[in-house]
Design an enzyme around this catalytic site. Structure first.
Site, PDB file in Angstrom:
ATOM      1  N   ASN A  28       0.923  -1.764  -0.171  1.00 49.87           N
ATOM      2  CA  ASN A  28       0.207   0.074   0.102  1.00 49.87           C
ATOM      3  C   ASN A  28       1.220   1.117   0.279  1.00 49.87           C
ATOM      4  O   ASN A  28       1.959   0.975   0.051  1.00 49.87           O
ATOM      5  CB  ASN A  28      -0.963  -0.368   1.003  1.00 49.87           C
ATOM      6  N   ASP A  38       1.760  -8.317   1.423  1.00 45.59           N
ATOM      7  CA  ASP A  38       2.973  -7.568   2.100  1.00 45.59           C
ATOM      8  C   ASP A  38       3.253  -8.327   3.487  1.00 45.59           C
ATOM      9  O   ASP A  38       4.080  -8.339   4.053  1.00 45.59           O
ATOM     10  CB  ASP A  38       1.632  -5.759   1.923  1.00 45.59           C
ATOM     11  N   SER A 121      -3.472  -6.552  -6.885  1.00 47.68           N
ATOM     12  CA  SER A 121      -4.514  -5.791  -6.891  1.00 47.68           C
ATOM     13  C   SER A 121      -5.456  -7.113  -6.460  1.00 47.68           C
ATOM     14  O   SER A 121      -6.834  -6.706  -6.630  1.00 47.68           O
ATOM     15  CB  SER A 121      -5.158  -5.043  -7.807  1.00 47.68           C
ATOM     16  N   THR A 122      -5.438  -7.981  -6.763  1.00 47.82           N
ATOM     17  CA  THR A 122      -6.723  -9.260  -6.525  1.00 47.82           C
ATOM     18  C   THR A 122      -7.144  -9.957  -5.700  1.00 47.82           C
ATOM     19  O   THR A 122      -8.350 -10.626  -5.561  1.00 47.82           O
ATOM     20  CB  THR A 122      -6.078  -9.696  -7.989  1.00 47.82           C
ATOM     21  N   TYR A 125      -7.138  -5.116  -2.585  1.00 50.36           N
ATOM     22  CA  TYR A 125      -8.203  -4.281  -3.810  1.00 50.36           C
ATOM     23  C   TYR A 125      -9.273  -5.380  -4.262  1.00 50.36           C
ATOM     24  O   TYR A 125     -10.146  -3.927  -5.756  1.00 50.36           O
ATOM     25  CB  TYR A 125      -6.545  -3.643  -4.024  1.00 50.36           C
TER      26      TYR A 125
HETATM   27  N1  AR6 Z   1       1.917 -15.588  -2.414  1.00 49.91           N
HETATM   28  C1  AR6 Z   1       1.720 -15.170  -3.817  1.00 49.91           C
HETATM   29  N2  AR6 Z   1       0.693 -15.152  -3.522  1.00 49.91           N
HETATM   30  C2  AR6 Z   1       0.516 -14.460  -2.080  1.00 49.91           C
HETATM   31  C3  AR6 Z   1       0.768 -14.493  -1.291  1.00 49.91           C
HETATM   32  C4  AR6 Z   1       1.787 -15.532  -0.763  1.00 49.91           C
HETATM   33  N3  AR6 Z   1       2.305 -15.376   0.167  1.00 49.91           N
HETATM   34  N4  AR6 Z   1      -0.389 -14.419   0.051  1.00 49.91           N
HETATM   35  C5  AR6 Z   1      -1.582 -13.663  -0.423  1.00 49.91           C
HETATM   36  N5  AR6 Z   1      -1.272 -13.518  -2.317  1.00 49.91           N
HETATM   37  P1  AR6 Z   1      -3.391  -8.916  -1.342  1.00 49.91           P
HETATM   38  P2  AR6 Z   1      -3.581  -6.471  -2.858  1.00 49.91           P
HETATM   39  C6  AR6 Z   1      -1.857 -13.412  -3.620  1.00 49.91           C
HETATM   40  O1  AR6 Z   1      -4.458  -8.939  -0.309  1.00 49.91           O
HETATM   41  O2  AR6 Z   1      -4.952  -7.183  -2.994  1.00 49.91           O
HETATM   42  C7  AR6 Z   1      -2.099  -5.477   2.039  1.00 49.91           C
HETATM   43  O3  AR6 Z   1      -2.471  -5.226   3.700  1.00 49.91           O
HETATM   44  C8  AR6 Z   1      -3.550 -13.263  -2.935  1.00 49.91           C
HETATM   45  O4  AR6 Z   1      -4.744 -14.941  -2.869  1.00 49.91           O
HETATM   46  O5  AR6 Z   1      -2.173  -9.275  -0.851  1.00 49.91           O
HETATM   47  O6  AR6 Z   1      -3.327  -5.889  -3.480  1.00 49.91           O
HETATM   48  C9  AR6 Z   1      -1.159  -4.171   1.144  1.00 49.91           C
HETATM   49  O7  AR6 Z   1      -0.471  -3.668   2.363  1.00 49.91           O
HETATM   50  C10 AR6 Z   1      -3.968 -12.325  -4.220  1.00 49.91           C
HETATM   51  O8  AR6 Z   1      -3.882 -13.354  -5.399  1.00 49.91           O
HETATM   52  O9  AR6 Z   1      -2.936  -7.708  -2.313  1.00 49.91           O
HETATM   53  C11 AR6 Z   1      -2.242  -3.719   0.447  1.00 49.91           C
HETATM   54  O10 AR6 Z   1      -2.960  -2.327   1.467  1.00 49.91           O
HETATM   55  C12 AR6 Z   1      -2.693 -11.482  -4.249  1.00 49.91           C
HETATM   56  O11 AR6 Z   1      -1.791 -12.427  -3.887  1.00 49.91           O
HETATM   57  C13 AR6 Z   1      -3.452  -4.240   0.460  1.00 49.91           C
HETATM   58  O12 AR6 Z   1      -3.111  -5.623   0.546  1.00 49.91           O
HETATM   59  C14 AR6 Z   1      -3.045  -9.634  -4.214  1.00 49.91           C
HETATM   60  O13 AR6 Z   1      -3.718 -10.123  -2.600  1.00 49.91           O
HETATM   61  C15 AR6 Z   1      -3.380  -4.585  -1.517  1.00 49.91           C
HETATM   62  O14 AR6 Z   1      -4.277  -5.489  -1.436  1.00 49.91           O
END
Ligand code: AR6
Length: 176
Positions: A28, A38, A121-122, A125
């Site tokens: 973020n 993250d 973002s999936t 977000y």
């Molecule tokens: N390895 C690979 N992919 C992952 C892992 C992992 N260890 N963990 C989750 N995913 P998201 P966003 C996938 O929510 O939508 C945070 O709080 C997950 O299944 O991590 O960009 C940040 O600080 C999904 O397909 O990121 C921001 O505030 C993908 O990673 C916010 O979330 C992205 O999901 C960003 O949201």
């Protein structure tokens, strides 16, 4: 002659385990950590990561910034800030494409041969997966076509269903 699809890998699993030159973090704009991928990256890298992130003073949506990887097997983390999905009329697609492009430019500037992306973002977000995957694959393959570095882009999918979507999307790339 191999096309760019020979330089694209699809991996199912946890991005924090990948021994690549750079992993990309779906951060973020504070760059100070959060949930999802993250949180996993910060836990695995150790507290030195947030200490370096504090010195970066945040990051704009669609942009990216690089840190070291600390306790991760990856040498670098490239932190990018994807758009929150607000219905599709707020420039979300262009901002997401910019995340991939900026991350690849920064990887190239640091001589990274290998880079791994999560599905930016999936998750939290809420960007629709089909369109996000088309943008991830389309933008990255376009960059690979124009550049020799990075050599290999890995899309790290957290589950088998996402990996299948990436496989179909890569298969649909017209090699021209
Ligand atoms: N390895 C690979 N992919 C992952 C892992 C992992 N260890 N963990 C989750 N995913 P998201 P966003 C996938 O929510 O939508 C945070 O709080 C997950 O299944 O991590 O960009 C940040 O600080 C999904 O397909 O990121 C921001 O505030 C993908 O990673 C916010 O979330 C992205 O999901 C960003 O949201």
């Amino acid at each position: 002659m191999g096309g760019v699809t020979d330089r694209i890998r699809i991996h199912t699993g946890d991005i924090t385990k990948l021994a690549v030159d750079a992993i990309v973090n779906a951060a973020n704009s504070s760059l100070l950590g959060g949930g999802g991928v993250d949180g996993a990256i910060h836990r695995a890298a150790g507290p030195e990561l947030v200490a370096e992130c504090r010195m970066l003073h945040g990051c704009k949506t669609g942009d990216a910034k690089l840190t070291k990887g600390y306790r991760l097997p990856a040498r670098y983390v490239i932190h990018t800030v994807g758009p929150v999905w607000l219905g599709g009329e707020k420039g979300e697609a262009e901002l997401l494409a910019s995340c991939y492009r900026r991350s690849l430019e920064i990887a190239q500037a640091h001589d990274c041969r290998t880079i791994a992306f999560p599905a930016i973002s999936t998750g939290i977000y809420r960007f629709p997966k089909d369109e996000a995957t088309r943008i991830a694959v389309g933008t990255s393959s376009g960059f690979l076509r124009q550049n020799t570095l990075p050599d290999v882009v890995t899309f790290c999918c957290f589950d088998a269903q996402t990996a299948e979507l990436y496989r179909l999307t890569v298969a649909n790339l017209g090699e021209g």
